[in-house]
Design an enzyme around this catalytic site. Structure first.
Site, mmCIF file in Angstrom:
data_model
loop_
_atom_site.group_PDB
_atom_site.id
_atom_site.type_symbol
_atom_site.label_atom_id
_atom_site.label_comp_id
_atom_site.label_asym_id
_atom_site.label_seq_id
_atom_site.Cartn_x
_atom_site.Cartn_y
_atom_site.Cartn_z
ATOM 1 N N HIS A 34 0.564 -1.515 0.177
ATOM 2 C CA HIS A 34 0.006 0.048 0.014
ATOM 3 C C HIS A 34 1.140 1.206 0.033
ATOM 4 O O HIS A 34 0.675 2.361 1.073
ATOM 5 C CB HIS A 34 -1.395 -0.054 1.161
ATOM 6 C CG HIS A 34 -0.523 -0.560 2.617
ATOM 7 N ND1 HIS A 34 0.317 -0.378 3.035
ATOM 8 C CD2 HIS A 34 -1.048 -1.529 3.113
ATOM 9 C CE1 HIS A 34 0.652 -0.908 4.161
ATOM 10 N NE2 HIS A 34 -0.378 -1.673 4.476
ATOM 11 N N ASP A 52 -6.286 -4.342 0.298
ATOM 12 C CA ASP A 52 -6.062 -4.386 1.327
ATOM 13 C C ASP A 52 -7.142 -4.845 3.091
ATOM 14 O O ASP A 52 -7.987 -3.273 3.194
ATOM 15 C CB ASP A 52 -5.234 -3.167 2.097
ATOM 16 C CG ASP A 52 -4.899 -2.858 3.409
ATOM 17 O OD1 ASP A 52 -4.639 -4.282 4.161
ATOM 18 O OD2 ASP A 52 -4.386 -1.487 3.810
HETATM 19 O O1 DOR Z 1 -5.698 0.228 7.405
HETATM 20 C C1 DOR Z 1 -5.452 -1.041 7.613
HETATM 21 N N1 DOR Z 1 -6.325 -2.296 7.874
HETATM 22 N N2 DOR Z 1 -3.798 -1.070 7.545
HETATM 23 C C2 DOR Z 1 -3.399 -1.754 7.627
HETATM 24 O O2 DOR Z 1 -1.704 -2.161 7.648
HETATM 25 C C3 DOR Z 1 -3.880 -3.325 8.484
HETATM 26 C C4 DOR Z 1 -5.432 -3.615 7.842
HETATM 27 C C5 DOR Z 1 -5.808 -4.527 8.983
HETATM 28 O O3 DOR Z 1 -5.553 -5.332 9.575
HETATM 29 O O4 DOR Z 1 -6.990 -3.622 9.366
HETATM 30 ZN ZN ZN Z 2 -0.797 -2.537 5.955
#
Ligand code: DOR
Ligand code: ZN
Length: 421
Positions: free
Chosen positions: A226, A299
């Site tokens: 990301h 993500d």
């Molecule tokens: O926004 C995010 N959510 N960034 C991350 O790096 C982890 C992820 C999560 O696991 O919820």
């Molecule tokens: Zn991440």
């Protein structure tokens, strides 16, 4: 096994023709006995491949399971997803990665490939059993502490050295933790106005700069999760020009949304790395077209209502993304089908060494593909998502493109826009 004839389909934007699927592969010859699918006006893409999905199982099955996440993926046009290791317990042993892998096989909706943790418990103190995960039934090739940065440079170096032996990859969540302590959103004009502690772009850029140097020194493969800033793009551009073995991803939300949305204090817009400025968004789009950023990865980060619908400061970061990724990318790139196939299927499959996905859809290739109706538009309704969580930033937004069907090795997982099982 039913055979399918996709009548009048445009394969990756080419002139309409018929595409025969038989015995799990793209076939030629007689279409006798095949079920006819009217695919006029539809575009076939190689099944999408997501290198960055959070499936939450084991541990947070209230937010997502391998099965519900797989269904969301299939509905989004995916045939393979890589499951991040920040589960509970953490996927830092052969046992846990094999469990996730087996659950994926049982669900049978997409190929679920577990990502292993780099460090024990994601704690950043000691290397996890990378070798045991690599040689397990799950055959892990990508390792990541995603959600956390492997901040210790010595540990990062050791991890890169370790995976070099089997051409593995360390996928870094680039965030210098000392620079983001207490951070709530992107550090800039908007955070100043709102009085929220900022997450500065340099916290990402500094880690990427360090890690491309480490990867270059070790001669190993680095993947940057990301990427969210224009400065990161410049670091990557220079590293690639020098021949460093680095690849990078951008999320759909970082290609579309900006930090101005934080002014609503709606935690649905809270994500890590945070939404950045319009100038960053522009740089990320250009980098994706150019190839400095190799792929789009979702993500997909499902969160239960109680973890998301609360005060901004307490809300977990992350948004669901599997079911809206292609529509968002279509809205950003337009109908550049070959580019979309490259950035969302072929290149992620190639990076991960995943055979049978991201193919040219030639005769004999496994029939992993998705059918898109580019003329359809859809208003995103969180209640309609197959994901167990509802935290989409696109509720009420109209997005182009509808995924009509998805095939995994010749078997439909989605037909008429609905999950088959
Ligand atoms: O926004 C995010 N959510 N960034 C991350 O790096 C982890 C992820 C999560 O696991 O919820
Ligand atoms: Zn991440």
């Amino acid at each position: 096994m039913t055979a399918y004839l996709l009548r009048g389909v445009s394969v990756v934007g080419a002139a309409p023709r018929d595409l025969l699927i038989r015995d799990g592969v793209i076939a030629d010859g007689s279409a006798d006995g095949a079920e006819i699918v009217d695919a006029a006006g539809l575009v076939a893409l190689p099944g999408l491949v997501d290198l960055h999905t959070h499936l939450r199982e084991p541990g947070r099955e209230d937010a997502e399971t391998v099965e519900t996440g797989s269904r969301a993926a299939a509905l989004g046009g995916y045939t393979a997803v890589f499951a991040m290791a920040n589960t509970s317990p953490v996927a830092d042993t052969a046992g846990v990665v094999e469990q996730v892998w087996r659950l994926g096989r049982e669900a049978g909706l997409v190929d679920v490939q577990p990502i292993g943790a780099v460090t024990v418990g994601l704690a950043g103190k000691q290397l996890a059993e990378l070798g045991a995960m690599a040689t397990s039934a799950a055959g892990v090739r990508i390792f990541s502490d995603d959600g956390h940065c492997v901040a210790d440079p010595r540990l990062m170096r050791r991890a890169l050295e370790y995976v070099k032996a089997f051409d593995g990859i360390i996928a870094q969540h680039a965030e210098e933790p000392r620079l983001t302590e207490g951070a709530q959103m992107h550090e800039g004009e908007v955070s100043t106005r709102l009085g929220l502690t900022g997450w500065p772009a340099v916290a990402e850029e500094a880690i990427i700069a360090r890690d491309v140097l480490l990867a270059e020194h070790v001669g190993s493969r680095l993947h940057v999760c990301h990427v969210s800033t224009a400065g990161s793009v410049e670091v990557l551009r220079q590293a690639k020009a020098r021949g460093v073995r680095v690849t990078a991803e951008v999320t759909p939300h970082h290609l579309l949304l900006t930090d101005e949305l934080a002014a609503s204090y709606d935690p649905v817009y809270k994500v890590n790395p945070p939404l950045r400025t319009a100038a960053d968004v522009q740089a990320l789009r250009e980098a994706l077209v150019e190839g400095v950023i190799d792929i789009v990865a979702t993500d997909h980060a499902p969160h239960a209502v109680e973890d998301k619908e609360c005060e901004w400061a307490y809300a977990r970061p992350g948004m669901v993304g599997l079911e809206t990724a292609l529509p968002v990318v279509l809205s950003v790139l337009g109908e550049r089908w070959d580019l979309i196939a490259e950035r969302m299927s072929r290149t992620p499959a190639r990076i991960a060494g995943l055979t049978g996905h991201g193919t040219g859809l030639a005769v004999g290739d496994p029939a992993n593909l998705t059918l898109v109706d580019p003329s359809a538009r859809r208003v995103v309704d969180p209640a309609e998502l197959a994901s167990r969580s509802r935290n989409t930033p696109y509720a009420g937004t109209t997005l182009p493109g509808r995924i009509v069907a998805t095939f995994l090795r010749g078997e439909p997982t989605v037909l008429d826009g609905k999950a088959v099982k």
